[in-house]
Design a protein around this motif. Structure first.
Motif, PDB file in Angstrom:
ATOM      1  N   VAL A 154       0.866  -1.181   0.000  1.00 13.63           N
ATOM      2  CA  VAL A 154       0.000   0.000   0.000  1.00 13.63           C
ATOM      3  C   VAL A 154       0.900   1.227   0.000  1.00 13.63           C
ATOM      4  N   VAL A 155       0.754   2.063  -1.021  1.00 14.78           N
ATOM      5  CA  VAL A 155       1.582   3.256  -1.167  1.00 14.78           C
ATOM      6  C   VAL A 155       0.793   4.467  -0.676  1.00 14.78           C
ATOM      7  N   PHE A 156       1.431   5.243   0.220  1.00 13.19           N
ATOM      8  CA  PHE A 156       0.841   6.479   0.751  1.00 13.19           C
ATOM      9  C   PHE A 156       1.707   7.648   0.284  1.00 13.19           C
ATOM     10  N   PRO A 157       1.376   8.270  -0.855  1.00  9.00           N
ATOM     11  CA  PRO A 157       2.210   9.354  -1.371  1.00  9.00           C
ATOM     12  C   PRO A 157       2.114  10.600  -0.488  1.00  9.00           C
ATOM     13  N   PRO A 158       3.137  11.459  -0.522  1.00  9.24           N
ATOM     14  CA  PRO A 158       3.050  12.743   0.184  1.00  9.24           C
ATOM     15  C   PRO A 158       1.851  13.542  -0.324  1.00  9.24           C
ATOM     16  N   ARG A 159       1.223  14.269   0.582  1.00 11.51           N
ATOM     17  CA  ARG A 159       0.053  15.060   0.180  1.00 11.51           C
ATOM     18  C   ARG A 159      -0.080  16.274   1.092  1.00 11.51           C
ATOM     19  N   HIS A 160      -0.311  17.423   0.478  1.00 12.78           N
ATOM     20  CA  HIS A 160      -0.467  18.680   1.214  1.00 12.78           C
ATOM     21  C   HIS A 160      -1.253  19.633   0.320  1.00 12.78           C
ATOM     22  N   PRO A 161      -2.243  20.347   0.854  1.00 14.59           N
ATOM     23  CA  PRO A 161      -3.050  21.226  -0.003  1.00 14.59           C
ATOM     24  C   PRO A 161      -2.322  22.486  -0.461  1.00 14.59           C
ATOM     25  N   GLU A 162      -1.211  22.828   0.220  1.00 14.25           N
ATOM     26  CA  GLU A 162      -0.563  24.100  -0.088  1.00 14.25           C
ATOM     27  C   GLU A 162       0.928  23.979  -0.380  1.00 14.25           C
ATOM     28  N   ARG A 163       1.430  22.751  -0.454  1.00  9.95           N
ATOM     29  CA  ARG A 163       2.850  22.568  -0.727  1.00  9.95           C
ATOM     30  C   ARG A 163       3.046  21.452  -1.748  1.00  9.95           C
ATOM     31  N   HIS A 164       4.105  21.566  -2.525  1.00  6.61           N
ATOM     32  CA  HIS A 164       4.552  20.488  -3.393  1.00  6.61           C
ATOM     33  C   HIS A 164       6.072  20.542  -3.435  1.00  6.61           C
ATOM     34  N   GLY A 165       6.682  19.495  -3.911  1.00  6.58           N
ATOM     35  CA  GLY A 165       8.129  19.428  -3.923  1.00  6.58           C
ATOM     36  C   GLY A 165       8.745  20.312  -4.985  1.00  6.58           C
ATOM     37  N   PRO A 166       9.984  20.753  -4.777  1.00  9.12           N
ATOM     38  CA  PRO A 166      10.688  21.566  -5.780  1.00  9.12           C
ATOM     39  C   PRO A 166      10.906  20.772  -7.062  1.00  9.12           C
ATOM     40  N   GLU A 167      10.980  21.460  -8.156  1.00 10.82           N
ATOM     41  CA  GLU A 167      11.225  20.804  -9.442  1.00 10.82           C
ATOM     42  C   GLU A 167      12.551  20.052  -9.403  1.00 10.82           C
ATOM     43  N   GLY A 168      12.510  18.810  -9.859  1.00 11.79           N
ATOM     44  CA  GLY A 168      13.717  18.007  -9.904  1.00 11.79           C
ATOM     45  C   GLY A 168      14.028  17.248  -8.633  1.00 11.79           C
ATOM     46  N   GLU A 169      13.246  17.461  -7.572  1.00 10.25           N
ATOM     47  CA  GLU A 169      13.481  16.753  -6.304  1.00 10.25           C
ATOM     48  C   GLU A 169      12.445  15.653  -6.128  1.00 10.25           C
ATOM     49  N   LEU A 170      12.889  14.483  -5.714  1.00 11.94           N
ATOM     50  CA  LEU A 170      11.989  13.377  -5.396  1.00 11.94           C
ATOM     51  C   LEU A 170      11.834  13.255  -3.888  1.00 11.94           C
ATOM     52  N   PRO A 171      10.689  12.786  -3.426  1.00 15.27           N
ATOM     53  CA  PRO A 171      10.464  12.706  -1.984  1.00 15.27           C
ATOM     54  C   PRO A 171      11.185  11.528  -1.344  1.00 15.27           C
ATOM     55  N   PRO A 172      11.582  11.674  -0.080  1.00 13.77           N
ATOM     56  CA  PRO A 172      12.047  10.507   0.665  1.00 13.77           C
ATOM     57  C   PRO A 172      10.866   9.575   0.927  1.00 13.77           C
ATOM     58  N   TYR A 173      11.154   8.298   1.109  1.00 14.49           N
ATOM     59  CA  TYR A 173      10.107   7.317   1.388  1.00 14.49           C
ATOM     60  C   TYR A 173      10.525   6.427   2.562  1.00 14.49           C
ATOM     61  N   VAL A 174       9.547   6.093   3.379  1.00 13.29           N
ATOM     62  CA  VAL A 174       9.742   5.161   4.484  1.00 13.29           C
ATOM     63  C   VAL A 174       9.034   3.860   4.140  1.00 13.29           C
ATOM     64  N   VAL A 175       9.783   2.770   4.126  1.00 15.28           N
ATOM     65  CA  VAL A 175       9.223   1.442   3.890  1.00 15.28           C
ATOM     66  C   VAL A 175       8.816   0.865   5.245  1.00 15.28           C
ATOM     67  N   ARG A 176       7.538   0.571   5.394  1.00 16.50           N
ATOM     68  CA  ARG A 176       7.035   0.038   6.661  1.00 16.50           C
ATOM     69  C   ARG A 176       6.837  -1.470   6.543  1.00 16.50           C
ATOM     70  N   ALA A 177       7.459  -2.200   7.462  1.00 12.71           N
ATOM     71  CA  ALA A 177       7.273  -3.646   7.556  1.00 12.71           C
ATOM     72  C   ALA A 177       6.357  -3.922   8.742  1.00 12.71           C
ATOM     73  N   HIS A 178       5.213  -4.561   8.482  1.00 13.64           N
ATOM     74  CA  HIS A 178       4.257  -4.810   9.569  1.00 13.64           C
ATOM     75  C   HIS A 178       4.768  -5.901  10.498  1.00 13.64           C
ATOM     76  N   GLY A 179       4.119  -6.022  11.643  1.00  8.79           N
ATOM     77  CA  GLY A 179       4.483  -7.037  12.620  1.00  8.79           C
ATOM     78  C   GLY A 179       3.897  -8.383  12.283  1.00  8.79           C
ATOM     79  N   GLY A 180       4.105  -9.310  13.175  1.00  3.34           N
ATOM     80  CA  GLY A 180       3.575 -10.659  13.013  1.00  3.34           C
ATOM     81  C   GLY A 180       4.656 -11.711  13.069  1.00  3.34           C
ATOM     82  N   PRO A 181       5.351 -12.010  11.985  1.00  5.32           N
ATOM     83  CA  PRO A 181       5.211 -11.456  10.631  1.00  5.32           C
ATOM     84  C   PRO A 181       3.927 -11.862   9.922  1.00  5.32           C
TER      85      PRO A 181
END
Length: 662
Positions: free
Chosen positions: A405-432
Motif C-alpha cells: 500500500v503506497v501512501f504518497p506525500p500530500r499537502h493542499p498548499e505545498r509540493h516538492g521543488p522541481e527536480g526533487e523526489l520525496p524521501p520514502y519510508v518502507v514500513r514492515a508490519h508485525g507478526g510477521p
C-alpha cells in the motif's frame, strides 16, 4: 495555491500530540439488550482500555472509570476480554482487569455496585489469566479460557476451557473453577454452546504449530457439573487452519477453514465432520488467530451469515449460504475488524477507510443501509492533508508478486521543488503473519503531510492473500521479507516516485526484525527505525520470549536443533558488523515478547563502530506502545532521525535533538 518547499519540510497540522490522542480503535463490540457496548482506548489515561455503553438515545458513557483496564494477557496478545448478559434489573458484565488479570462481575445499573472478583490470584509465574468469556446466566457460570502458570518460566503454562461460577465462590478458591476439557492442548479458544445445550465446540492447537499453520475444531458432549465427554476432532490438522467456529441459530455448525488454500466458510456436520463449502472463493473469510475470540463471521437468525471477506482489503457482506452468494454493504469502509455482532436483522462491527479512522458501523440488512452509529470518526484535521493510499502489486525476485500500500506525500498548499523526489519510508508490519491495510493512520499522515512518502509492504508471509502467500516465509524469515521490502523500495525509486538516496525502513516487533535485518543484509536504506524488535534468534528460541511464540521459529527459520547455524547467520545481533546506516531503536522495558535484553545485546556489539544510533526506552510500556507520552516521544524521535539523515528542516516547534551514539 500550492507553493514549492523541500520534501520533509512542509508545515503540517498533524502533530505527534494529536496523533497520540487518537491512537487505537474501538473493539469487542456486542449488544446487551438494546444497548451497544465496546472497549475503547484511553491513551491519555496510561493507555488503559475502558468499557463504553451506548444507549438507544445515542448517548455514550464510559462504564468503568480509571484505573479499571479491560484487557486480557492470555497468550500476551489477549483477545475478547469481556461478556455480558441482560437481566431483569439491568445488565451483568464480566470482564478481565489488566492489572491483576482476574475476572470481575459488575452490575452497572445496581445502585452502589462495584466490580467484584470472580477468580482468585495466583503467586505462581504469571498467575491465572482469562479470555473469551461467555455468560451462561441460566447455569450461573461464565465459560472462558483459563491460562494458568505452573512455574516461573515463560513456557511453564497450561490452557484449558473452564467454567467460573458467577456467585464469586472461586474468588478465593481455585478448586471452584470447573475445567471443561481433560484432553489437554497447549492452546484453546473459548467453548461455544450449541442452541440445544447438548454440545460445545472450540479450537485447539499445539506447539510447534501456530494457529495459521494448523488447528483442530473440537466437539464434545456437555455434562452438568463435570468436564465435557466424548471429545473428538471434527476438522483441521497440521496443515489446515480453522480460525473460527460458530453455531447458527438453527443448530448447524459453521467454520472458517483454509483447507482450500483460503479461509472460506464451511458447514460442518457435527456427527461426521463432513465440511461443505458455502461460498468457495479465492478470498479470505478469516484471518490469523493472534487474539482469542476474533470473529470474522456471525450467523443470523434468518439463516444468513454476516461476513468480513476480501483479498487484501476487506468488506462487510451478507452471505446466503444456500445460494452461495454475497451482497456487500455500501460505504467508504475498506477495512473491517474481526469483531462482528448481530442482533435481529442488524449487523454491527468496527470499520475504517482511507479518510476515516475506525468507527462502529451498523448495517440494517432489511434496508441495506450502513451507517456509523458510535465512536464516530470526526475530522481532526482538514482531509486535504491526508494521503490517498494506493493498493499496488510489485514484482519481486523470481517474478513473485508483492502486495503493498503506497501512501504518497500530500499537502493542499505545498509540493516538492522541481527536480526533487520525496524521501520514502518502507514500513514492515508485525507478526510477521500480519497485514498492512489502506485505511486512515494518523501516524502515516504525520509523515506524508510533511512530504515524506510511506509504503507499507505486505511481504511474503502476510495474510490476506491465501495460504500459499503466507507459506512463502516458511524457513525464509529474514530473507523473503527483506527481499520483498527492498524490491518495493527499488521499484518506487526506479519509476521516479521515491528518491533512491533517501529511503528508510521501519517496523515494530517482527517488523522491527525486518528493519534491522534489512540494515544488516542490504544497502538500500539510508537509515532505519527499529521498534521493540526480534534481534537474536537463538536467544528467542531458547527461552527468550513468551510461550505462544516460543516455537514460532521452528517454521519461520527451521528446527533449532537441526539448523543452529541459520539462526546465527540471520540474526542482526550476529551481523552487527554489517550495519553501517544510522538507526533509531525504541524499546518498552516491560516487554515480555521482545525483551529489552535483545536490544541491549545489539547495542553492545554496535559500540565503538562509528555508526550513529539512538536508543530510547520507556518504563511501563510492553509490546506495543499505549501511553500518549510514549507515542509522542517515539514519533518525534523518528521524524528527527529522518530530518537529520535526509537533510531537511522539519517544521515542528521544539523538535527534540536526537542524541546519537557511535
Amino acid at each position: 495555491m500550492s507553493t514549492p518547499a523541500p520534501y520533509g519540510a512542509w508545515p503540517s497540522p498533524i502533530d505527534a500530540r494529536l496523533t497520540a490522542a487518537h491512537d487505537g480503535r474501538p473493539d469487542c463490540v456486542a449488544h446487551l439488550g438494546d444497548d451497544l457496548w465496546w472497549t475503547a482506548p484511553r491513551p491519555a489515561e496510561g493507555g488503559r482500555r475502558t468499557l463504553v455503553r451506548r444507549r438507544p438515545d445515542g448517548t455514550e458513557e464510559s462504564v468503568l472509570p480509571a484505573p479499571w483496564n479491560v484487557r486480557s494477557r492470555v497468550v500476551e496478545y489477549g483477545g475478547q476480554p469481556w461478556a455480558g448478559a441482560p437481566g431483569p434489573d439491568g445488565p451483568l458484565v464480566v470482564f478481565v482487569h489488566f492489572a491483576d488479570q482476574r475476572l470481575y462481575a459488575y452490575e452497572p445499573d445496581r445502585p452502589g455496585a462495584e466490580p467484584r472478583p470472580l477468580t482468585p490470584l495466583s503467586g505462581v509465574g504469571g498467575g491465572l489469566r482469562w479470555v473469551d468469556p461467555v455468560v451462561h446466566a441460566a447455569t450461573g457460570e461464565v465459560w472462558c479460557v483459563l491460562e494458568e502458570f505452573t512455574g516461573e518460566g515463560p513456557t511453564d503454562v497450561r490452557r484449558v476451557p473452564a467454567a467460573v461460577p458467577l456467585d464469586g465462590s472461586a474468588a478465593e478458591n481455585r478448586d471452584a473453577v470447573r475445567e471443561l476439557d481433560t484432553d489437554r492442548h497447549r492452546f484453546v479458544t473459548g467453548p461455544k454452546l450449541s442452541p440445544d445445550g447438548q454440545r460445545a465446540v472450540w479450537i485447539a492447537w499445539d506447539h510447534p504449530r501456530m494457529p495459521w499453520d494448523g488447528t483442530e475444531l473440537k466437539i464434545a458432549e456437555v455434562t452438568a457439573g463435570g468436564p465435557f465427554t466424548g471429545v473428538r476432532t471434527l476438522v483441521g490438522g497440521p496443515e489446515e487452519s480453522v480460525c473460527q467456529a460458530e453455531w447458527a441459530p438453527d443448530g448447524s455448525l459453521i467454520a472458517a477453514t483454509d483447507r482450500s488454500g483460503w479461509w472460506n466458510l464451511h458447514r460442518v456436520d457435527p456427527a461426521t465432520g463432513e465440511a461443505k463449502p458455502l461460498c468457495p472463493r479465492e478470498e479470505e473469510f478469516g484471518g490469523p488467530l493472534w487474539r482469542i475470540g476474533s470473529r470474522w463471521f456471525a450467523p443470523m437468525e434468518n439463516g444468513l451469515i454476516a461476513v468480513v471477506h476480501g483479498r487484501g482489503s476487506t468488506r462487510l457482506g451478507i452471505l446466503d449460504p444456500d445460494a452461495g452468494e454475497i451482497c456487500d454493504a455500501a460505504g467508504p469502509w475498506t477495512t473491517w475488524a474481526a469483531c462482528l455482532d448481530v442482533r435481529g436483522s442488524r449487523v454491527t462491527g468496527v470499520a475504517a477507510g482511507p479518510l476515516s479512522a475506525a468507527e462502529i458501523v451498523e448495517l440494517d440488512t432489511v434496508t441495506g443501509r450502513a451507517r456509523a452509529v458510535a465512536a464516530r470518526h470526526t475530522d481532526t484535521v482538514d482531509p486535504a492533508y491526508l494521503p490517498r493510499p494506493e493498493e499496488r502489486v510489485f514484482t519481486g525476485p523470481g517474478g513473485r508478486e508483492i502486495h503493498a500500500v503506497v501512501f504518497p506525500p500530500r499537502h493542499p498548499e505545498r509540493h516538492g521543488p522541481e527536480g526533487e523526489l520525496p524521501p520514502y519510508v518502507v514500513r514492515a508490519h508485525g507478526g510477521p503473519t500480519g497485514q498492512a491495510t489502506a485505511d486512515l493512520s494518523l501516524d502515516i499522515a504525520y509523515l506524508t503531510s510533511r512530504g515524506i512518502g510511506v509504503v507499507a509492504v505486505n511481504y511474503g508471509g502476510s495474510t490476506g492473500y491465501g495460504r500459499a502467500y503466507r507459506n512463502r516465509l516458511r524457513g525464509q524469515w529474514g530473507l523473503v521479507d527483506v527481499e520483498d521490502c527492498a524490491a518495493v523500495a527499488a521499484a518506487l525509486a526506479a519509476e521516479g516516485t521515491a528518491d533512491p538516496g533517501r529511503l528508510a525502513v521501519r517496523g515494530g516487533s517482527a517488523g522491527g526484525w525486518t528493519a534491522a535485518a534489512s540494515l544488516a543484509g542490504t544497502d538500500v536504506y539510508a537509515c532505519a527505525t527499529v521498534i521493540y524488535p526480534v534481534l537474536d534468534l537463538a536467544g528467542w528460541a531458547t527461552g527468550g520470549t513468551h510461550d505462544m511464540e516460543s516455537q514460532y521459529l521452528e517454521s519461520l527459520i527451521g528446527p533449532f536443533a537441526e539448523v543452529p547455524e541459520r539462526y546465527a547467520e540471520r540474526s542482526p545481533t550476529e551481523r552487527a558488523d554489517r550495519i553501517s546506516a544510522p538507526f533509531l531503536l525504541l524499546q518498552g522495558l516491560d516487554d515480555p515478547i521482545c525483551p529489552p535484553e535483545q536490544s541491549e545485546r545489539l547495542l553492545e556489539r554496535m559500540a565503538g563502530r562509528g555508526v550513529p544510533h539512538a536508543y530510547l526506552t520507556f518504563e511501563g510500556e510492553g509490546h506495543g506502545f499505549r501511553r500518549a507520552d510514549t507515542m509522542i516521544t517515539a514519533m518525534e524521535a523518528e521524524l528527527a532521525l529522518y530530518a537529520k539523515v535526509f537533510g531537511f528542516a522539519a517544521q515542528v516547534p521544539e523538535l527534540p535533538e536526537l542524541e546519537f551514539r557511535n
